[in-house]
Design an enzyme around this catalytic site. Structure first.
Site, mmCIF file in Angstrom:
data_model
loop_
_atom_site.group_PDB
_atom_site.id
_atom_site.type_symbol
_atom_site.label_atom_id
_atom_site.label_comp_id
_atom_site.label_asym_id
_atom_site.label_seq_id
_atom_site.Cartn_x
_atom_site.Cartn_y
_atom_site.Cartn_z
ATOM 1 N N ARG A 152 -63.152 -41.298 53.999
ATOM 2 C CA ARG A 152 -64.557 -41.640 54.196
ATOM 3 C C ARG A 152 -65.186 -42.165 52.920
ATOM 4 O O ARG A 152 -65.965 -43.123 52.944
ATOM 5 C CB ARG A 152 -65.318 -40.423 54.730
ATOM 6 N N TYR A 164 -65.193 -46.988 61.765
ATOM 7 C CA TYR A 164 -64.021 -46.116 61.671
ATOM 8 C C TYR A 164 -64.211 -44.998 60.649
ATOM 9 O O TYR A 164 -65.141 -45.002 59.866
ATOM 10 C CB TYR A 164 -62.726 -46.867 61.466
ATOM 11 N N GLU A 165 -63.309 -44.015 60.728
ATOM 12 C CA GLU A 165 -63.405 -42.754 59.985
ATOM 13 C C GLU A 165 -64.670 -41.976 60.331
ATOM 14 O O GLU A 165 -65.219 -41.251 59.510
ATOM 15 C CB GLU A 165 -63.326 -42.993 58.467
ATOM 16 N N GLY A 166 -65.110 -42.117 61.563
ATOM 17 C CA GLY A 166 -66.331 -41.457 62.016
ATOM 18 C C GLY A 166 -67.493 -42.419 61.881
ATOM 19 O O GLY A 166 -67.845 -42.845 60.779
#
Length: 596
Positions: free
Chosen positions: A295, A439-441
């Protein structure tokens, strides 16, 4: 035109000057790296980024990846570039020396990641994901697994991935169905399908080590029944060499809006052999170790693209002749003035510049804390650093990628019609930047993480790691002979953040939807206050350097001008976010579903 040269002077400012007094404690492991060595590494990274990666950015976007007989072919030149990258030791830059890494400070690693993201973000995903996988393995894998897999992963001969998402579940991983069946020899048979797996298959490395989330037969339902497994593409022979295929196949690669040179794969695991990483049913703990690292790295992707977009826009604004300055011709010998003379173009360029310098400074602040959290030895400083990293991770991911996308869009606007066509190269920045917000949350998930988990954690201890130094600096800035008014503006923004924090804490206890409705605005407000802290410190430091006559006057004067722009034009709108937060959820949530 895609233009980039690493902003080395500003990088050195963040690395050596801005946070020299930051009280996270000294990291003894970093003391062997002197200033000259670190600067030389940044200069070599710039040569690699501009000389090797940037020339492949546009062509890689045009060609994309291809799936041929179950094998992904990366664009022309990527294999040779990766070999050069690996042989130069760049894969191992910040990795643990115990496994062959160079152990460089995380601050330097993040600056190098910025250069890679600015010149070829698709390329950067391949080694970047491997670095994330190794961090999870170092913390959670058994010694046998680490001895078998880590050395080759750290050097980049083998790569790593993270396999979370399935067709029916993304953020809600409690719904995943991939199964892991224990075998008599201590291994497991992994079966299931995963989607959106970045670098899930490629032709750059000898082997690919997948970290896969799956369920054991007796696992409890939901998120508490997830385990992590190491599943290689190729099993190893008796000599430790990749040999036998492990029933990991590529069903398809995605055809995407951007990052086209990064292979995004649908993977099938058909009784593939794997080994447990960590404790049964505790896989999310290990995966979050990797995800949190990724992140921050994704946030740096936003910064890198924003910097490349800014430099390209500046080049065009100086070159493009159009109209005359409102205050009179600045270049009367030319048929028109370059568009950089126009106030609205200046507004866009200064916004991009402030976005980049502010994010770079915040990243340096967080990276310093990361170093103490991972390598520090003094318990109190280590705890404070861990708290700060936990708080700021969702902010770095969401704020940097939002601002990077904003800067990419502004670059297109500076170019006008020429920005909208492919030949200019800047429209690629918009497409490449867009995925980083997802992406990655998604950034909305980051905001929920901030208000739902981090804000109230340990009775607000995470927040105190941020609020205390900011509160102290507000008073220092207000009292400064040159920047008192800047300090007053910063105080108003900080008060808005404090008010927003209290409002969310009060309303959120009674109604979680109130906290959810305010989350995105709150993250932006906290992030902009963090940037204000860094800009204020930058201005004070630059003023001191100018008074001392230490040289580089133009650089330090520009620092002060950019800081003034941020406090004059960018921080006031952010401060007003508290008004939306105070309004609450009503107008957002009262519409019946049927009316949409």
């Amino acid at each position: 035109m895609q233009v980039y040269e690493a902003p080395l002077r500003d990088m050195r400012f963040v690395l050596h000057e801005l946070f020299a007094d930051e009280p996270f404690g000294k990291v003894e492991a970093n003391e062997e790296f002197d200033t000259d060595l670190l600067d030389a590494i940044l200069e070599e990274a710039n040569k690699l980024a501009t000389g090797v990666l940037l020339p492949l950015n546009r062509s890689g976007d045009e060609e994309g990846c291809h799936l041929e007989n179950g094998v992904v072919r990366t664009p022309k030149g990527f294999k040779e570039a990766y070999d050069q990258f690996r042989e130069g030791g760049w894969c191992a830059l910040a990795a643990d020396p115990a496994w062959g890494g160079q152990g460089l400070p995380e601050t330097v690693n993040k600056l190098v990641e910025e250069m890679i993201s600015a010149t070829n973000v698709s390329f950067g995903l391949y080694p970047g994901l491997t670095h994330g996988a190794t961090t999870a393995m170092i913390d959670f894998a058994s010694e046998d697994l680490k001895n078998t897999w880590l050395p080759k992963m750290v050097e980049g001969t083998w790569s790593g991935t993270m396999c979370l998402t399935e067709a029916h579940c993304g953020t809600d991983l409690g719904l995943l169905r991939t199964k892991a069946v224990p075998q008599d020899d201590g291994s497991y048979k992994i079966s299931g399908g995963k989607i959106f797996i970045s670098a899930g298959e490629q032709d750059l490395t000898e082997n690919i080590v997948h970290l896969v989330l799956a369920r054991l037969p007796d696992a409890p339902a939901g998120i508490k029944g997830i385990s992590m497994f190491l599943v290689p593409k190729l099993l190893l022979d008796d000599q430790g060499r990749p040999s036998k295929p492990n029933n990991v196949s590529v069903a398809a690669i995605e055809h995407k809006m951007g990052i086209k040179a990064s292979a995004t794969c649908q993977l099938n695991f058909d009784e593939s052999t794997g080994w447990l990483v960590g404790t049964p049913n505790k896989g999310m703990q290990a995966m979050f170790r990797m995800m949190n690292n990724e992140r921050v790295a994704v946030g740096v992707q936003g910064l890198g693209i924003g910097e490349a977009a800014y430099q390209s826009a500046v080049w065009y604004a100086k070159d493009r002749l159009q109209g005359r300055s409102l205050s009179g011709a600045k270049y009367p010998d030319k048929p028109a003035d370059p568009i950089i003379v126009h106030p609205d173009v200046r507004r866009m360029l200064m916004t991009m510049r402030a976005n980049n310098e502010g994010c770079r400074a915040v990243c340096g602040w967080v990276a310093r804390a990361l170093e103490t959290a991972e390598k520090g030895t003094e318990p109190e400083a280590k705890q404070r650093a861990e708290d700060f990293v936990a708080l700021m991770t969702p902010v770095v991911k969401a704020l940097f990628t939002d601002l990077g996308f904003e800067s990419a869009n502004l670059a297109v606007q500076v170019y006008g019609g020429h920005g909208y066509i492919r030949e200019s190269g800047v429209e690629q920045y918009v497409r490449d930047a867009r995925i980083a917000q997802i992406y990655e949350g998604t950034n909305g998930i980051q905001a929920l993480d901030l208000v739902g988990r981090k804000m109230g954690a340990n009775n607000g201890r995470y927040l105190r790691s941020f609020f205390h130094p900011v509160a102290q600096f507000v008073e220092e800035l207000k009292a400064h002979e040159e920047f008192g008014k800047m300090g007053e503006a910063f105080e108003k923004a900080f008060q808005a953040l404090q008010l927003a924090t209290g409002t969310i804490a009060q309303k959120g206890l009674a109604d979680p939807e109130e906290a959810g409705a305010a989350a995105t605005e709150y993250l932006r407000l906290l992030g902009m206050v963090a940037m204000g802290y860094c800009f204020g410190k930058s201005a004070v430091l630059a003023h001191t350097k100018l008074a001392e006559g230490t040289g580089e006057a133009d650089f330090y004067k520009a620092k002060i001008v950019t800081a003034r722009f941020f406090f004059d034009r960018m921080l006031p709108p952010a401060s007003s976010l508290v008004l939306a937060i105070k309004r609450g959820k009503a107008s957002m949530m009262e519409m019946p579903v049927e009316a949409f």
